[in-house]
Design a protein around this motif. Structure first.
Motif, PDB file in Angstrom:
ATOM      1  N   ALA A 155       0.822  -1.213   0.000  1.00  0.00           N
ATOM      2  CA  ALA A 155       0.000   0.000   0.000  1.00  0.00           C
ATOM      3  C   ALA A 155       0.855   1.263   0.000  1.00  0.00           C
ATOM      4  O   ALA A 155       0.435   2.303  -0.504  1.00  0.00           O
ATOM      5  CB  ALA A 155      -0.925  -0.011   1.216  1.00  0.00           C
ATOM      6  N   PHE A 156       2.052   1.157   0.545  1.00  0.00           N
ATOM      7  CA  PHE A 156       2.943   2.314   0.633  1.00  0.00           C
ATOM      8  C   PHE A 156       4.330   1.908   0.150  1.00  0.00           C
ATOM      9  O   PHE A 156       4.687   0.729   0.167  1.00  0.00           O
ATOM     10  CB  PHE A 156       3.009   2.841   2.065  1.00  0.00           C
ATOM     11  CG  PHE A 156       1.679   3.299   2.592  1.00  0.00           C
ATOM     12  CD1 PHE A 156       1.161   4.528   2.229  1.00  0.00           C
ATOM     13  CD2 PHE A 156       0.937   2.476   3.423  1.00  0.00           C
ATOM     14  CE1 PHE A 156      -0.069   4.950   2.700  1.00  0.00           C
ATOM     15  CE2 PHE A 156      -0.300   2.878   3.900  1.00  0.00           C
ATOM     16  CZ  PHE A 156      -0.810   4.118   3.535  1.00  0.00           C
ATOM     17  N   PRO A 157       5.126   2.897  -0.302  1.00  0.00           N
ATOM     18  CA  PRO A 157       6.441   2.549  -0.857  1.00  0.00           C
ATOM     19  C   PRO A 157       7.360   1.906   0.175  1.00  0.00           C
ATOM     20  O   PRO A 157       7.323   2.236   1.362  1.00  0.00           O
ATOM     21  CB  PRO A 157       6.997   3.906  -1.325  1.00  0.00           C
ATOM     22  CG  PRO A 157       6.164   4.941  -0.672  1.00  0.00           C
ATOM     23  CD  PRO A 157       4.844   4.328  -0.377  1.00  0.00           C
ATOM     24  N   THR A 158       8.159   0.972  -0.291  1.00  0.00           N
ATOM     25  CA  THR A 158       9.138   0.302   0.564  1.00  0.00           C
ATOM     26  C   THR A 158      10.407   1.136   0.637  1.00  0.00           C
ATOM     27  O   THR A 158      10.931   1.551  -0.398  1.00  0.00           O
ATOM     28  CB  THR A 158       9.479  -1.084  -0.005  1.00  0.00           C
ATOM     29  OG1 THR A 158       8.281  -1.859  -0.093  1.00  0.00           O
ATOM     30  CG2 THR A 158      10.502  -1.795   0.872  1.00  0.00           C
ATOM     31  N   PRO A 159      10.910   1.425   1.845  1.00  0.00           N
ATOM     32  CA  PRO A 159      12.140   2.234   1.945  1.00  0.00           C
ATOM     33  C   PRO A 159      13.316   1.536   1.262  1.00  0.00           C
ATOM     34  O   PRO A 159      13.538   0.338   1.455  1.00  0.00           O
ATOM     35  CB  PRO A 159      12.372   2.344   3.454  1.00  0.00           C
ATOM     36  CG  PRO A 159      11.052   2.038   4.081  1.00  0.00           C
ATOM     37  CD  PRO A 159      10.366   1.062   3.162  1.00  0.00           C
ATOM     38  N   VAL A 160      14.043   2.287   0.460  1.00  0.00           N
ATOM     39  CA  VAL A 160      15.259   1.794  -0.173  1.00  0.00           C
ATOM     40  C   VAL A 160      16.439   2.447   0.529  1.00  0.00           C
ATOM     41  O   VAL A 160      16.595   3.673   0.486  1.00  0.00           O
ATOM     42  CB  VAL A 160      15.281   2.113  -1.684  1.00  0.00           C
ATOM     43  CG1 VAL A 160      16.578   1.612  -2.310  1.00  0.00           C
ATOM     44  CG2 VAL A 160      14.082   1.477  -2.367  1.00  0.00           C
ATOM     45  N   LEU A 161      17.252   1.662   1.179  1.00  0.00           N
ATOM     46  CA  LEU A 161      18.328   2.206   1.999  1.00  0.00           C
ATOM     47  C   LEU A 161      19.410   2.857   1.149  1.00  0.00           C
ATOM     48  O   LEU A 161      19.525   2.604  -0.048  1.00  0.00           O
ATOM     49  CB  LEU A 161      18.928   1.090   2.862  1.00  0.00           C
ATOM     50  CG  LEU A 161      17.948   0.308   3.740  1.00  0.00           C
ATOM     51  CD1 LEU A 161      18.696  -0.699   4.598  1.00  0.00           C
ATOM     52  CD2 LEU A 161      17.122   1.251   4.601  1.00  0.00           C
ATOM     53  N   GLY A 162      20.220   3.682   1.793  1.00  0.00           N
ATOM     54  CA  GLY A 162      21.336   4.319   1.112  1.00  0.00           C
ATOM     55  C   GLY A 162      21.185   5.815   0.943  1.00  0.00           C
ATOM     56  O   GLY A 162      22.109   6.489   0.507  1.00  0.00           O
ATOM     57  N   ALA A 163      20.005   6.351   1.288  1.00  0.00           N
ATOM     58  CA  ALA A 163      19.788   7.795   1.169  1.00  0.00           C
ATOM     59  C   ALA A 163      20.197   8.492   2.464  1.00  0.00           C
ATOM     60  O   ALA A 163      20.489   7.852   3.477  1.00  0.00           O
ATOM     61  CB  ALA A 163      18.325   8.085   0.848  1.00  0.00           C
ATOM     62  N   SER A 164      20.227   9.825   2.428  1.00  0.00           N
ATOM     63  CA  SER A 164      20.478  10.632   3.622  1.00  0.00           C
ATOM     64  C   SER A 164      19.204  11.363   4.002  1.00  0.00           C
ATOM     65  O   SER A 164      18.347  11.641   3.147  1.00  0.00           O
ATOM     66  CB  SER A 164      21.587  11.653   3.357  1.00  0.00           C
ATOM     67  OG  SER A 164      22.820  11.030   3.108  1.00  0.00           O
ATOM     68  N   LEU A 165      19.059  11.674   5.264  1.00  0.00           N
ATOM     69  CA  LEU A 165      17.961  12.503   5.737  1.00  0.00           C
ATOM     70  C   LEU A 165      18.403  13.957   5.575  1.00  0.00           C
ATOM     71  O   LEU A 165      19.246  14.447   6.325  1.00  0.00           O
ATOM     72  CB  LEU A 165      17.641  12.190   7.196  1.00  0.00           C
ATOM     73  CG  LEU A 165      16.486  12.978   7.822  1.00  0.00           C
ATOM     74  CD1 LEU A 165      15.180  12.685   7.102  1.00  0.00           C
ATOM     75  CD2 LEU A 165      16.363  12.652   9.308  1.00  0.00           C
ATOM     76  N   LEU A 166      17.857  14.635   4.576  1.00  0.00           N
ATOM     77  CA  LEU A 166      18.292  15.992   4.263  1.00  0.00           C
ATOM     78  C   LEU A 166      17.568  16.990   5.159  1.00  0.00           C
ATOM     79  O   LEU A 166      16.334  17.022   5.207  1.00  0.00           O
ATOM     80  CB  LEU A 166      18.019  16.314   2.787  1.00  0.00           C
ATOM     81  CG  LEU A 166      18.678  15.374   1.775  1.00  0.00           C
ATOM     82  CD1 LEU A 166      18.404  15.858   0.356  1.00  0.00           C
ATOM     83  CD2 LEU A 166      20.172  15.277   2.022  1.00  0.00           C
ATOM     84  N   LEU A 167      18.333  17.797   5.855  1.00  0.00           N
ATOM     85  CA  LEU A 167      17.795  18.778   6.794  1.00  0.00           C
ATOM     86  C   LEU A 167      18.411  20.138   6.514  1.00  0.00           C
ATOM     87  O   LEU A 167      19.528  20.223   6.007  1.00  0.00           O
ATOM     88  CB  LEU A 167      18.112  18.379   8.240  1.00  0.00           C
ATOM     89  CG  LEU A 167      17.685  16.977   8.699  1.00  0.00           C
ATOM     90  CD1 LEU A 167      18.294  16.676  10.057  1.00  0.00           C
ATOM     91  CD2 LEU A 167      16.172  16.871   8.757  1.00  0.00           C
ATOM     92  N   ALA A 168      17.684  21.171   6.867  1.00  0.00           N
ATOM     93  CA  ALA A 168      18.259  22.521   6.858  1.00  0.00           C
ATOM     94  C   ALA A 168      18.439  22.914   8.325  1.00  0.00           C
ATOM     95  O   ALA A 168      17.479  23.226   9.022  1.00  0.00           O
ATOM     96  CB  ALA A 168      17.343  23.496   6.126  1.00  0.00           C
ATOM     97  N   PHE A 169      19.675  22.873   8.808  1.00  0.00           N
ATOM     98  CA  PHE A 169      19.981  23.078  10.222  1.00  0.00           C
ATOM     99  C   PHE A 169      20.321  24.543  10.469  1.00  0.00           C
ATOM    100  O   PHE A 169      21.166  25.104   9.777  1.00  0.00           O
ATOM    101  CB  PHE A 169      21.155  22.178  10.612  1.00  0.00           C
ATOM    102  CG  PHE A 169      21.611  22.343  12.038  1.00  0.00           C
ATOM    103  CD1 PHE A 169      20.720  22.234  13.088  1.00  0.00           C
ATOM    104  CD2 PHE A 169      22.947  22.598  12.325  1.00  0.00           C
ATOM    105  CE1 PHE A 169      21.137  22.371  14.395  1.00  0.00           C
ATOM    106  CE2 PHE A 169      23.376  22.743  13.632  1.00  0.00           C
ATOM    107  CZ  PHE A 169      22.471  22.625  14.669  1.00  0.00           C
ATOM    108  N   LYS A 170      19.657  25.152  11.440  1.00  0.00           N
ATOM    109  CA  LYS A 170      19.917  26.551  11.787  1.00  0.00           C
ATOM    110  C   LYS A 170      20.651  26.608  13.132  1.00  0.00           C
ATOM    111  O   LYS A 170      20.036  26.569  14.190  1.00  0.00           O
ATOM    112  CB  LYS A 170      18.602  27.325  11.877  1.00  0.00           C
ATOM    113  CG  LYS A 170      17.950  27.589  10.540  1.00  0.00           C
ATOM    114  CD  LYS A 170      18.684  28.649   9.739  1.00  0.00           C
ATOM    115  CE  LYS A 170      18.507  30.019  10.348  1.00  0.00           C
ATOM    116  NZ  LYS A 170      19.160  31.066   9.500  1.00  0.00           N
ATOM    117  N   PRO A 171      21.980  26.711  13.109  1.00  0.00           N
ATOM    118  CA  PRO A 171      22.744  26.720  14.364  1.00  0.00           C
ATOM    119  C   PRO A 171      22.892  28.125  14.952  1.00  0.00           C
ATOM    120  O   PRO A 171      23.979  28.533  15.357  1.00  0.00           O
ATOM    121  CB  PRO A 171      24.097  26.162  13.920  1.00  0.00           C
ATOM    122  CG  PRO A 171      24.250  26.661  12.516  1.00  0.00           C
ATOM    123  CD  PRO A 171      22.862  26.703  11.925  1.00  0.00           C
ATOM    124  N   THR A 172      21.815  28.868  14.995  1.00  0.00           N
ATOM    125  CA  THR A 172      21.876  30.256  15.452  1.00  0.00           C
ATOM    126  C   THR A 172      22.437  30.351  16.867  1.00  0.00           C
ATOM    127  O   THR A 172      21.903  29.750  17.808  1.00  0.00           O
ATOM    128  CB  THR A 172      20.473  30.891  15.402  1.00  0.00           C
ATOM    129  OG1 THR A 172      19.935  30.736  14.083  1.00  0.00           O
ATOM    130  CG2 THR A 172      20.543  32.376  15.753  1.00  0.00           C
TER     131      THR A 172
END
Length: 615
Positions: A3-20
């Motif tokens: 019913a939902f896509p199967t995770p395919v490993l090898g990717a990164s979790l892309l974030l925009a980090f604000k270290p203010t």
């Protein structure tokens, strides 16, 4: 079926980090450390830098930023070590751990950059970096170690911050590309391709939409605006925008106005968003005028502008009808921009070629003009196999011509300017084929022009000389000496920049073996021009003294590159300077350079003049 896509490993979790106002620790004093520090500063972080040897061992940019109090720079060698042992690897790790522990505020990220070789000669070992990473993980601090991916908790993407074309200031828009460790240089290329495919106004558009959001939130303010982002709107932006009601609250009003922001963000052109005025923003948020469309003025149909390239007949066209034995053409493709192809070259590629044998530096924009049915082979010339690849191409040309095909041997720039055309002429002639050499616009002349530099200029440069930065089989070339009124253009010299600079400026006993004439003054202007005439062209202007630091500061190189050296480099800057060759002009060189570079040591210019768009 799932019913939902199967995770395919090898990717990164892309974030925009604000270290203010958060501490970011950088270990290393090289150009990469400076690049990481600048990125952290733009993200409003507090930057701490540890360098083996302290300020004296840091690169020029880090020293400058420390002097301006933009960063805090410490000598790693003088830090107290919590647990002194015979192992230097362990000592550094413990010293850094103690440094982190004694900070008044938590360190949120650690970046180790001294694991790559530098001119200073110091390079951290894997064992040392592993111990530092272990201490950081013990304190739950994410760490990045350059060129050691197995020690990294996060990686840096190939990024670009767009400039607002109206103000010239950096915009809020950033993009990042990652290949997840499968090709860092390719990530840089993909990033550049993305950049040149976007409208130049995209940065200004983001700035204007940001202002539109602020107006939409008024008067509820930041706290009341929670949950009002258009990102939380339905997946389809086509849901009707509610009409204004008599008794709507401030929150309802802000929610309605944010839906208008989502609508214009989705459907209006980037160009129109970039040129929004305050009055237009008020009208959009008011909602009474709807989403009117801009109607561009239609071109004057009564005066069409014919295209030379689209014309079937030209007085410059070559008679390229193939004979039964086939023919070979040595063709120059110009510096790279497709509009700089000669009519003869364009005709050879699009009308007559059966086989195109192309140098690897010919850009895709030129190769894209070749019809789909024509076979194209790209030279496999890389350092170490240039001779073999050259012979391979020449043999392929003769074989195809012997079968009656028309072969176009496509070269960058002009085929006779360091293009080895002469060797190919002799080779083909010896095998019964007299090739036709089709001249091209040489990058020697066009490259500097695209960077605003004339190779000759009345009052600044009376002559110019061209040479290569590398001799046959990689041997060092004897370079010309300094003449104030002469421009020196060096092709294929960027990869050997340090040797070139040393040969030009050295005054030791062996200098006459490497240079034919007097040494160049260290304040001589120089421009390093990469990918001349292409959308991702970059020109780095500085002096012989500082160009190495400038190149290190900008990061990855963009081949092909060329060096333009001499006072013509600054002769057309701003109001121009035609007094360079006057008597006593040398006494004013310091003022001349300050007028050119201001308080900076170099200037980096990206892209082409906007007038070249659409050619």
């Amino acid at each position: 079926m799932d019913a939902f896509p199967t995770p395919v490993l090898g990717a990164s979790l892309l974030l925009a980090f604000k270290p203010t106002q958060k501490n970011v620790l950088i270990v290393g004093g090289n150009g990469l450390a400076a690049k990481r520090a600048f990125a952290a500063l733009e993200a409003e972080a507090r930057v701490l830098v540890l360098v083996n040897g302290g300020v004296d061992a840091a690169c020029e940019e880090l020293r400058w930023r420390a002097n301006k109090a933009q960063i805090e720079l410490f000598n790693l060698e003088t830090l107290p070590c919590a647990s002194a042992t015979p192992s230097d690897d362990w000592r550094d790790a413990k010293a850094i751990d103690t440094f982190i522990f004694t900070r008044s505020a938590k360190v949120h990220l650690v970046c180790i950059t001294d694991t790559v070789s530098t001119n200073a000669g110091y390079r951290r070992t894997y064992a040392s970096a592993r111990e530092i990473a272990r201490e950081c993980r013990h304190r739950s601090i994410p760490i990045n170690v350059t060129d050691m991916p197995d020690l990294c908790d996060f990686t840096f993407m190939s990024t670009q911050r767009f400039v607002d074309a109206e103000t010239g200031q950096p915009s809020p828009l950033q993009i990042g590309v990652t290949t997840n460790g499968h090709g860092c240089r390719l990530a840089g290329r993909v990033r550049r391709d993305i950049i040149v495919s976007l409208p130049k106004e995209v940065g200004a558009a983001v700035t204007k939409v940001g202002r539109l959001r602020e107006l939409a939130h008024n008067p509820v303010g930041p706290e009341g605006a929670a949950g009002l982002s258009e990102d939380g709107a339905p997946v389809t932006p086509n849901e009707p925008v509610p009409q204004r009601t008599q008794g709507e609250t401030d929150t309802e009003r802000a929610r309605r106005r944010m839906k208008w922001v989502a609508q214009v963000s989705e459907y209006w052109s980037i160009r129109r968003l970039a040129h929004l005025t305050g009055r237009e923003m008020d009208a959009i948020l008011d909602g009474q005028e709807g989403l009117g469309v801009l109607t561009p003025s239609a071109p004057d149909a009564s005066s069409p502008t014919p295209s030379i390239i689209d014309s079937d007949i030209s007085v410059h066209d070559l008679n390229l009808e193939p004979s039964r034995r086939g023919r070979i053409f040595l063709v120059g493709s110009g510096p790279g921009h497709p509009s700089l192809l000669t009519v003869a070259t364009h005709s050879a590629l699009t009308k007559h070629a059966d086989l195109v044998l192309s140098d690897k530096l010919v850009p895709e924009a030129v190769l894209a003009l070749i019809p789909a049915g024509v076979e194209v082979r790209i030279a496999r010339k890389f350092p170490g196999n240039a001779e073999g690849a050259q012979i391979e191409l020449m043999e392929a040309a003769v074989e195809a011509a012997s079968r009656g095909l028309t072969v176009v041997r496509l070269k960058q720039g002009d085929p006779t300017v360091y293009g080895r055309a002469g060797e190919e002429v002799i080779y083909f002639r010896a095998r019964g084929f007299e090739p036709v050499v089709v001249p091209g616009v040489s990058s020697v002349l066009a490259g500097p022009i695209f960077a605003g530099i004339p190779v000759t200029q009345r009052g600044a440069a009376e002559s110019f000389i061209v040479c290569t930065g590398v001799g046959r089989q990689g041997k060092e070339v004897k370079l010309p000496g300094y003449e104030r009124g002469r421009t020196l253009v060096i092709l294929m010299g960027v990869a050997r920049l340090h040797q070139v600079l040393d040969a030009l400026q050295s005054v030791d006993a062996d200098s006459d073996l490497r240079r034919n004439g007097p040494a160049f003054p260290s304040n001589t202007p120089i421009a390093l021009i990469e990918r001349a005439s292409m959308p991702d062209q970059r020109a780095i202007c500085s002096t012989l003294k500082d160009i190495s630091a400038a190149l290190e500061s900008v990061g990855e190189q963009r081949p092909p590159g060329m060096l333009v050296i001499g006072w013509s480099v600054l002769s057309l800057w701003d109001k121009g300077d035609m007094t360079i060759l006057e008597d006593g002009a040398e006494a004013h060189d310091g003022k001349r350079l300050k007028s050119w570079l201001g308080e900076k040591l170099w200037r980096v210019t990206e892209g082409l003049n906007a007038e070249w768009e659409g050619w």
